[in-house]
Write an enzyme that holds these catalytic residues in place. Structure first.
Site, PDB file in Angstrom:
ATOM      1  N   SER A 263      -9.564   1.092   2.643  1.00 20.80           N
ATOM      2  CA  SER A 263      -8.778   1.951   1.804  1.00 20.80           C
ATOM      3  C   SER A 263      -7.629   1.239   1.091  1.00 20.80           C
ATOM      4  O   SER A 263      -6.998   1.826   0.209  1.00 20.80           O
ATOM      5  CB  SER A 263      -8.222   3.092   2.651  1.00 20.80           C
ATOM      6  OG  SER A 263      -7.379   2.583   3.669  1.00 20.80           O
TER       7      SER A 263
ATOM      8  N   SER B  89      -9.684  -1.420   6.702  1.00 27.09           N
ATOM      9  CA  SER B  89      -9.149  -1.240   5.352  1.00 27.09           C
ATOM     10  C   SER B  89      -8.413  -2.427   4.765  1.00 27.09           C
ATOM     11  O   SER B  89      -7.965  -2.351   3.628  1.00 27.09           O
ATOM     12  CB  SER B  89      -8.223  -0.036   5.323  1.00 27.09           C
ATOM     13  OG  SER B  89      -9.004   1.123   5.257  1.00 27.09           O
TER      14      SER B  89
ATOM     15  N   LYS C 121       0.849  -1.186   0.000  1.00 25.32           N
ATOM     16  CA  LYS C 121       0.000   0.000   0.000  1.00 25.32           C
ATOM     17  C   LYS C 121       0.891   1.244   0.000  1.00 25.32           C
ATOM     18  O   LYS C 121       1.961   1.262   0.621  1.00 25.32           O
ATOM     19  CB  LYS C 121      -0.877  -0.037   1.263  1.00 25.32           C
ATOM     20  CG  LYS C 121      -1.992   0.980   1.284  1.00 25.32           C
ATOM     21  CD  LYS C 121      -2.885   0.727   2.508  1.00 25.32           C
ATOM     22  CE  LYS C 121      -4.050   1.699   2.579  1.00 25.32           C
ATOM     23  NZ  LYS C 121      -4.936   1.440   3.730  1.00 25.32           N
TER      24      LYS C 121
HETATM   25  N1  GLN Z   1     -13.280   3.301   6.209  1.00 24.04           N
HETATM   26  C1  GLN Z   1     -12.675   3.601   7.456  1.00 24.04           C
HETATM   27  C2  GLN Z   1     -12.267   5.062   7.511  1.00 24.04           C
HETATM   28  O1  GLN Z   1     -12.495   5.734   6.579  1.00 24.04           O
HETATM   29  C3  GLN Z   1     -11.491   2.721   7.703  1.00 24.04           C
HETATM   30  C4  GLN Z   1     -10.334   3.075   6.877  1.00 24.04           C
HETATM   31  C5  GLN Z   1      -9.072   2.414   7.276  1.00 24.04           C
HETATM   32  O2  GLN Z   1      -9.054   1.356   7.916  1.00 24.04           O
HETATM   33  N2  GLN Z   1      -7.975   3.044   6.904  1.00 24.04           N
HETATM   34  O3  GLN Z   1     -11.733   5.522   8.471  1.00 24.04           O
END
Ligand code: GLN
Length: 440
Positions: free
Chosen positions: A114, A138, A39
């Site tokens: 994400s 994510s 990532k």
């Molecule tokens: N969708 C969640 C957020 O927007 C989790 C995202 C994540 O784990 N980075 O915070």
């Protein structure tokens, strides 16, 4: 496919799916033992690292994140940095200043987020694993949308050194792959205490060998609000688990429904402090007007460099930490977090794992995502956020497909440091599950 042919076709693969923000120029596999991607919020020496944000454009770190360094030391070749929501803020990888990855099963649909680019790469590129990061889901969300296995290990298992922080008390680095066995293998490669990250722990070793899973608990609130397809696929999976000799019991977890509000208070509070360092001086974008007073210069860079969702979270997080509001929001959210941990701990006394679907629906189409409000997309995380708040290891396992052939995932949660139970569950499940790959 050989590693060599994977590398030779990397550009074409990326043109189709848009999973990479940066790719290796070196298409010679050399003496690499395996290929991996990471990532784009993990620093990498040979590739630009932007974490999905315009504000980091042009940032070429001069060091590798520990997780990447360990994968390289084990013989891995880093083939690309994967597209993601800006700093991890999102559920569909659509909050990005760069390319939005497309779901390998249907290019009109999201890969989830994400770590969407990582899940996409894990599914679309054979014999390759991808590093993801989870703060509130994510890893599991995109794993579920792209039909791969994905694990977020116990908080502190893998060093966060070199990770561009979203919420420091929540962030965890994990792995996504089409093969359950890869999760055990590569968490093993990355795990361990690291002098450079004080939150990485001296930890119980990962044990090899299979653990027999006898019982799983399904929280009642975890099976509310599901789409029809997810509901029926999940029910069928429960039957399958029973036929494997596992007891399945519905349980009450009263704190479950409070996890989302608590998470968004804690995560945005931490994010808003973390984003304070991006002012156009040390990393990335620096082309502002230096004749301005310093705070005007910072504001001009930040107005231009951050996307809408990052700005929303800075506002929210600054508010929840303000003197006068802190006790009402931030301190309260920390108390709720403890209740969520207590709930999981008490259920895991009598059961090996907690189980829910991973996401309440299959990967949505991009036009559906455009119509969603911020609140609707925050709420979509109600199944992945609770385990993330606890710091417990959790894993998404592909468990079926809907009528359009879109993958459905289920999410197992184990107690702290009990990753072996997850690995064993996934490997047992894999033996009887036919994983599909998209037709190219
Ligand atoms: N969708 C969640 C957020 O927007 C989790 C995202 C994540 O784990 N980075 O915070």
């Amino acid at each position: 496919m050989t590693m060599q042919s994977t590398l030779a076709s990397l550009r074409d693969t990326n043109a189709r799916y848009g999973m990479f923000h940066a790719m290796t120029e070196d298409t010679d596999a050399g003496d690499a033992k395996f290929l991996f991607s990471a990532k784009d919020n993990l620093t990498s020496m040979d590739m630009e690292t932007c974490a999905g944000s315009r504000i980091l454009e042009g940032y070429h770190p001069n060091f590798d994140a520990t997780a990447i360094a360990k994968m390289r030391a084990a013989g891995g070749k880093l083939i690309g940095k994967t597209n993601m929501d800006e700093f991890g803020f999102g559920t569909f990888s659509a909050n990005s200043a760069y390319e939005i990855p497309r779901n390998p099963f249907d290019l009109e649909r999201s890969c989830g987020g994400s770590s969407g680019g990582s899940a996409c790469a894990a599914m679309a590129i054979e014999d390759h694993v991808s590093l993801g990061v989870s703060t509130g889901g994510s890893i599991c969300c995109p794993a579920s949308f792209c039909g791969v296995y994905g694990i977020a290990p116990t908080y502190g298992r893998v060093s966060r050194y070199g990770l561009i922080d979203y919420g420091n008390s929540l962030d965890k680095i994990g792995i996504l792959s089409t093969k359950a066995g890869d999760l055990r293998k590569y968490i093993g490669v990355m795990a361990g205490r690291d002098e450079k990250d004080p939150t990485s722990c001296v930890q119980p070793e990962l044990r090899s060998g299979m653990v027999r899973v006898k019982s799983v608990a399904v929280p009642k609130d975890g099976i509310q609000g599901l789409s029809k397809d997810v509901e029926s696929t999940f029910k069928a999976s429960l039957e399958m688990l029973k036929s494997m000799g596992i007891d399945v019991e519905e349980v009450d977890m009263p704190s479950f429904k409070y996890a989302i509000p608590a998470y968004y208070v804690l995560a945005t509070s931490e994010a808003s402090t973390n984003l304070a360092r991006y002012v156009g001086m040390r990393y990335g974008m620096q082309e502002g007007d230096l004749s301005l007073k310093f705070d005007d210069y910072f504001s001009s860079i930040r107005s231009e460099g951050f996307g809408d969702e990052a700005k929303r979270r800075i506002l929210l997080g600054t508010f929840t930490r303000m003197v006068g509001y802190r006790d009402r929001y931030y301190a309260k959210a920390r108390q709720v977090r403890q209740l969520v941990i207590d709930d999981y701990k008490s259920v895991l006394k009598d059961h090996d794992l907690v189980l829910t679907p991973t996401m309440p629906f299959v990967a949505p189409r991009f036009d559906e995502i455009e119509r969603m409000t911020a609140l609707e997309s925050y709420k979509a995380d109600y199944l992945t956020v609770p385990p993330n708040l606890t710091g417990m290891p959790h894993m998404s396992v592909p468990c079926g497909y809907d009528g359009n052939g879109m993958p459905v995932g289920m999410q197992f949660v184990a107690d702290h440091w009990n990753e072996e139970v997850l690995f064993s569950m996934a490997e047992d499940w894999e033996a009887g599950f036919e994983l599909r790959r998209p037709s190219a």
